[in-house]
Design a protein around this motif. Structure first.
Motif, PDB file in Angstrom:
ATOM      1  N   TRP A 613       0.834  -1.186   0.000  1.00  0.00           N
ATOM      2  CA  TRP A 613       0.000   0.000   0.000  1.00  0.00           C
ATOM      3  C   TRP A 613       0.879   1.250   0.000  1.00  0.00           C
ATOM      4  N   PRO A 614       0.302   2.370  -0.304  1.00  0.00           N
ATOM      5  CA  PRO A 614       1.063   3.626  -0.215  1.00  0.00           C
ATOM      6  C   PRO A 614       1.567   3.862   1.205  1.00  0.00           C
ATOM      7  N   MET A 770     -12.770  -6.474   2.784  1.00  0.00           N
ATOM      8  CA  MET A 770     -12.518  -6.889   1.397  1.00  0.00           C
ATOM      9  C   MET A 770     -11.226  -7.689   1.318  1.00  0.00           C
ATOM     10  N   PRO A 771     -11.100  -8.526   0.274  1.00  0.00           N
ATOM     11  CA  PRO A 771      -9.855  -9.273   0.086  1.00  0.00           C
ATOM     12  C   PRO A 771      -8.682  -8.335  -0.156  1.00  0.00           C
ATOM     13  N   SER A 772      -7.483  -8.884  -0.109  1.00  0.00           N
ATOM     14  CA  SER A 772      -6.277  -8.069  -0.223  1.00  0.00           C
ATOM     15  C   SER A 772      -6.155  -7.402  -1.587  1.00  0.00           C
ATOM     16  N   ASP A 773      -6.567  -8.092  -2.664  1.00  0.00           N
ATOM     17  CA  ASP A 773      -6.418  -7.489  -3.992  1.00  0.00           C
ATOM     18  C   ASP A 773      -7.350  -6.296  -4.159  1.00  0.00           C
ATOM     19  N   GLU A 774      -8.562  -6.388  -3.578  1.00  0.00           N
ATOM     20  CA  GLU A 774      -9.473  -5.248  -3.645  1.00  0.00           C
ATOM     21  C   GLU A 774      -8.938  -4.071  -2.835  1.00  0.00           C
ATOM     22  N   ALA A 775      -8.336  -4.387  -1.685  1.00  0.00           N
ATOM     23  CA  ALA A 775      -7.761  -3.315  -0.879  1.00  0.00           C
ATOM     24  C   ALA A 775      -6.636  -2.628  -1.629  1.00  0.00           C
ATOM     25  N   ALA A 777      -6.315  -2.421  -4.896  1.00  0.00           N
ATOM     26  CA  ALA A 777      -6.906  -1.641  -5.982  1.00  0.00           C
ATOM     27  C   ALA A 777      -7.510  -0.355  -5.461  1.00  0.00           C
ATOM     28  N   ARG A 778      -8.085  -0.400  -4.290  1.00  0.00           N
ATOM     29  CA  ARG A 778      -8.734   0.793  -3.750  1.00  0.00           C
ATOM     30  C   ARG A 778      -7.719   1.887  -3.462  1.00  0.00           C
ATOM     31  N   VAL A 779      -6.604   1.527  -2.839  1.00  0.00           N
ATOM     32  CA  VAL A 779      -5.625   2.563  -2.492  1.00  0.00           C
ATOM     33  C   VAL A 779      -4.719   2.897  -3.666  1.00  0.00           C
ATOM     34  N   SER A 782      -8.038   6.239  -6.857  1.00  0.00           N
ATOM     35  CA  SER A 782      -8.462   7.413  -6.104  1.00  0.00           C
ATOM     36  C   SER A 782      -8.635   7.035  -4.646  1.00  0.00           C
ATOM     37  N   THR A 783      -8.196   7.880  -3.764  1.00  0.00           N
ATOM     38  CA  THR A 783      -8.325   7.623  -2.328  1.00  0.00           C
ATOM     39  C   THR A 783      -9.690   8.013  -1.812  1.00  0.00           C
ATOM     40  N   LYS A 784     -10.538   8.571  -2.669  1.00  0.00           N
ATOM     41  CA  LYS A 784     -11.882   8.945  -2.236  1.00  0.00           C
ATOM     42  C   LYS A 784     -12.839   7.843  -2.646  1.00  0.00           C
ATOM     43  N   PHE A 785     -13.680   7.423  -1.742  1.00  0.00           N
ATOM     44  CA  PHE A 785     -14.582   6.297  -1.978  1.00  0.00           C
ATOM     45  C   PHE A 785     -15.972   6.828  -2.297  1.00  0.00           C
ATOM     46  N   ALA A 786     -16.546   6.251  -3.349  1.00  0.00           N
ATOM     47  CA  ALA A 786     -17.916   6.657  -3.723  1.00  0.00           C
ATOM     48  C   ALA A 786     -18.909   5.905  -2.872  1.00  0.00           C
TER      49      ALA A 786
END
Length: 885
Positions: A613-614, A770-775, A777-779, A782-786
């Motif tokens: 992750w970042p 969420m699974p690790s791959d989704e996590a 992808a999320r970070v 965009s760091t803003k969640f819809a």
């Protein structure tokens, strides 16, 4: 028969008689022997020497009498015939006395002094012989009778003085006999006198030798008696035993001094009193006073030997036990003399035996009946004397969170806590039944004759309420709980084993329903218990099989809605069961000791994932109180960080208030060691624990997480949760800590949380775990969640935790209710429902409520009721009463 060195004295004498009959008199005249004989010789010599002054005085008186009879001129031959023997005998006597004194000082042996006294007898005889040479002239004197009396008296005195030393007497008589024969010229008489002297020598020698044997025997007996007396005295003084003797009437004639001291009397006061008066009479009602006076009196009256009969001393309230042994004594004619015997104190042994019996039936820690005693109590309560079944209720009680107390505060505190729990249980149960401890934190309550469920429910709730009150143990405030399983006989089991097994199943059900509750046994619990055992077996193998995995729930900034952290949550995909809820397997893992192993795996796996992750995104890992109490935890954390090459500030350890059960130096040290590594701390589930707020002023927390129970429903008008959240935020701000609100699900709740000042938000509104791959992808994007579509705030919900029955087209399944409102509920069960499925739910009161599934997440799902219900009728207390009925 008396024995000397393994042989009887008579045997020794007979052997001496047979072997040395012909020379016995020589041993008597010229004694030789061992130390005993030399002592006897010395005693004889001492008697003769001590009588020498009297003999010398008698010689002086005889010499004076001869002087009066003869009246010689001074200096003439006649005067020297009187004076010379007197002076010679006196000088010899003085020498003998002097030698005797030196012999007592260590000079000369007894045999040598015996020879010296014999020589003195010869000197005495020669002196008398000189006096008797003028005896013919003395007969013409008118004082001749006086001289004859003097001679006779001197002869008797001399013979008596020399009697202990017969050799001296023989020397005297032999000299006088020769002198008389020579003076009278009667040689024929001399020839007759010699055999007589020989006979006298043999007789005196034999008598002397026998006296030596008797003296030897006496000395042997005296020495043995002295040793025995010393040993017996030491034995009596040691207090290990004592001796007694009675006469032929049973009256005490001897008793050791310690026994009168026990009664506060003197030996003289007990002498002449009946022996049976020292013990209590045996009770006819079997109250256990021992064999007592009746048995002792029987033995004394029948003159029969007895051994180790137990009696109780007649000391009133002072309990003292004796063991008595005795034998009848008879004289050589068979006349009964009385009893002689011994006694020992059995008091300590009896007390030890009673203590052993008590320990065999009672728990040494709490003093409650133990497992064996409680089983006996249950057996007796289930059957009457005729073997017919009786009604009885059985409570099996298990303490909640006790293992945490034991692991963190230590076993001494755990032991003290168990003692306080035992006191509370006895106070609540009182006379209704018997409370016992089975071991560990398990207790049992047997309630004979009580089977009314209403009354048992009230008692179970009273026990849980009392046990759950806070404790003060060695300066630490401790809070625990209790779960109770109830089984009734004969309905739930006609035999004790069956009843215990079913109560144990009910206890498992109570613990599975969230602990702190009681459950009555139900037949379907067998299937649940079997399923739990299988789950436990599978869980032991899951670490090797790789069945566990992590999911990550995002934590976002309340203002920017940027993802700043993920909380790592463990999940289990069972090969046959499918997804297993953490609420199901985590308690099992705690019970079987797998939490440290699972916790370390979660920590290492989460760190390895977080490096993807970042840099601005942290990972949060839950640390249990058991892990926190492990001194090796800092090393494990450092190893996980090093293996993943993850900076320490990106790891956040979430700790519950349970770690502060042991609020001592070890807790502070652990915080300091972990803080030195550079990790962050978050206080999880704040407000739901059982510790004081005092730890906040010293524990280095970076964040406080507000439990979801305060967040859900906070936006509903009139709900006081908002005030609680506001107070927590204010507390955190004043301490320089961040706040995370958990469980936010609706825009209303989100808006409220923001308005109250929470810095971070975690909940389904921003993402489910969420699974690790989704996590990633999320970070990565965009760091803003819809946010999802518009959600509405639902009716106020009641947090509950109990069993419910769910019926659908997929079958009937037992599940658990997590929360409840007028319009719907959240449940968990083994069936994976889909949105739109129709179900019917029985909350335990026997009424089926129709509902439709509105959302589903693995084993957890939410339903909306077809028609609103009155939630007051379905409170946990109401449902518990319905289940009890």
């Amino acid at each position: 028969m008396r024995r000397v060195r393994g042989r009887s004295a008579l045997a020794i004498e007979a052997k001496g008689e047979g072997e040395t009959r012909r020379v016995r008199f020589l041993r008597g005249l010229f004694p030789r022997g061992d130390a005993h004989d030399r002592q006897s010789i010395a005693n004889r010599v001492r008697m003769a020497v001590d009588a020498l002054p009297m003999l010398l005085l008698a010689n002086l008186m005889v010499a004076a009498g001869l002087w009066l009879i003869r009246w010689p001129a001074i200096g003439s031959g006649g005067s020297w015939m009187i004076l010379a023997p007197l002076l010679g005998v006196s000088a010899a006597g003085g020498m003998v006395r002097l030698l005797a004194l030196r012999s007592r000082a260590g000079w000369g042996s007894p045999e040598r002094m015996h020879f010296v006294v014999a020589l003195f007898g010869l000197v005495q005889g020669l002196g008398w012989s000189a006096w008797m040479l003028g005896a013919a002239a003395d007969m013409a004197s008118p004082q001749w009778p006086l001289a004859a009396i003097a001679y006779s008296a001197l002869l008797v005195i001399t013979t008596l003085v020399f009697a202990p030393v017969p050799t001296a007497a023989l020397a005297l008589w032999l000299t006088l006999s020769i002198t008389v024969v020579a003076a009278l010229g009667q040689w024929v008489a001399g020839l007759m006198l010699l055999p007589l002297l020989g006979i006298a020598a043999i007789a005196l020698g034999g008598i002397s030798e026998r006296s030596y044997v008797a003296s030897r025997r006496w000395l042997t007996n005296a020495t043995a008696a002295l040793k025995a007396s010393v040993l017996l005295s030491e034995f009596e003084e040691s207090g290990r035993g004592w001796f007694w003797e009675t006469d032929d009437r049973g009256l005490i004639s001897y008793i050791s001094p310690q026994i009168p001291a026990v009664f506060g009397r003197t030996v003289e006061e007990l002498l002449g009193t009946p022996m049976t008066g020292l013990v209590l009479h045996e009770s006819g009602d079997g109250t256990g006073t021992g064999d007592g006076e009746r048995t002792l009196g029987f033995h004394l009256a029948t003159r029969l030997a007895f051994s180790e009969i137990a009696v109780r001393a007649a000391l009133g309230d002072d309990v003292r036990w004796w063991s008595l042994s005795g034998r009848p004594a008879f004289d050589e004619y068979g006349n009964f003399l009385g009893f002689r015997g011994s006694g020992t104190d059995l008091t300590e042994m009896r007390r030890s035996e009673a203590e052993v019996k008590r320990l065999a039936s009672y728990d040494p820690l709490t003093g409650l009946p133990n497992r064996i005693m409680m089983r006996r109590t249950l057996d007796e309560s289930m059957r009457d004397v005729a073997g017919r079944p009786k009604k009885v209720a059985l409570f099996l009680l298990d303490l909640d969170r006790f293992k945490t107390v034991n692991d963190t505060l230590g076993h001494p505190v755990g032991d003290a806590l168990l003692r306080q729990v035992a006191e509370r249980l006895q106070r609540v149960v009182h006379n209704d039944g018997q409370v016992g401890r089975l071991g560990g934190d398990e207790f049992k309550v047997v309630l004979p004759g009580i089977v009314e469920r209403t009354r048992l429910t009230q008692l179970a709730q009273a026990i849980i309420q009392e046990v759950s009150k806070p404790y003060l143990v060695e300066g630490s405030h401790v809070s625990i709980g209790a779960s109770i399983g109830v089984a009734l006989a004969p309905d739930d089991g006609a035999a004790a084993d069956a009843l215990i097994r079913n109560a144990d199943l009910a206890l498992y059900a109570a613990k599975a329903d969230g602990k702190g509750v009681h459950r009555f046994y139900q037949p379907e619990m067998h299937a649940s218990a079997k399923d739990r055992r299988l789950l436990e077996m599978d869980l032991r193998k899951v670490m090797n099989d790789g069945g566990l995995h992590l999911v990550y729930q995002p934590v976002v900034d309340a203002q920017s809605e940027a993802t700043v952290c993920f909380e790592a949550l463990v999940r289990w995909n069972h090969p046959t069961r499918g997804p297993v809820s953490p609420a199901d397997f985590i308690p099992v893992a705690e019970e079987i000791g797998l939490i440290p192993q699972i916790g370390e795996w979660v920590l290492r796996t989460a760190c390895l994932e977080a490096v993807n992750w970042p840099d601005g995104v942290r990972v949060a890992v839950n640390i249990s109180p058991i892990q926190f109490a492990n001194p090796a935890l800092p090393g494990i954390v450092m190893s996980a960080l090093a293996a993943a090459q993850l900076p320490a500030h990106r790891l956040e350890l979430e700790i519950t208030e349970g770690v502060f059960l042991n609020d001592d130096a070890a807790t502070d040290t652990m915080f300091a060691r972990l803080k030195a590594i550079g990790v962050r701390f978050a206080l999880d589930d704040f407000g739901t624990g059982y510790s004081s707020l005092g730890y906040l002023k010293k524990a280095p927390f970076n964040k406080i997480k507000i439990d979801q129970s305060f967040v859900r429903g906070a936006a509903v008008p009139g709900n006081r949760n908002a005030a609680i959240i506001r107070a927590i935020v204010a507390l955190a701000d004043s301490l320089g800590m961040e706040t995370t609100a958990e469980g936010a699900e609706t825009p209303d709740e989100l808006a409220l949380i923001r308005s109250l000042g929470c810095s971070h938000i975690q909940g389904y509104i921003f993402g489910r775990p969420m699974p690790s791959d989704e996590a990633r992808a999320r970070v990565a994007g965009s760091t803003k969640f819809a946010m999802p579509g518009l959600l509405v705030t639902r009716d106020p919900r009641v947090a509950v935790l109990r069993t419910a029955t769910i019926r659908s087209a997929r079958g009937t399944e037992s599940g658990r209710v997590r929360n409840l409102s007028r319009s719907g509920a959240m449940l968990e069960c083994g069936i994976c429902f889909r949105d739109g499925d129709l179900v019917q739910i029985d909350f335990g009161d026997g009424h089926w409520i129709a509902a439709a599934v509105r959302w589903a997440d693995e084993e957890r799902f939410g339903v909306a009721f077809d028609e609103p219900i009155e939630i007051e009728q379905l409170t946990p207390q109401k449902m518990a009463r319905s289940a009890a009925g």
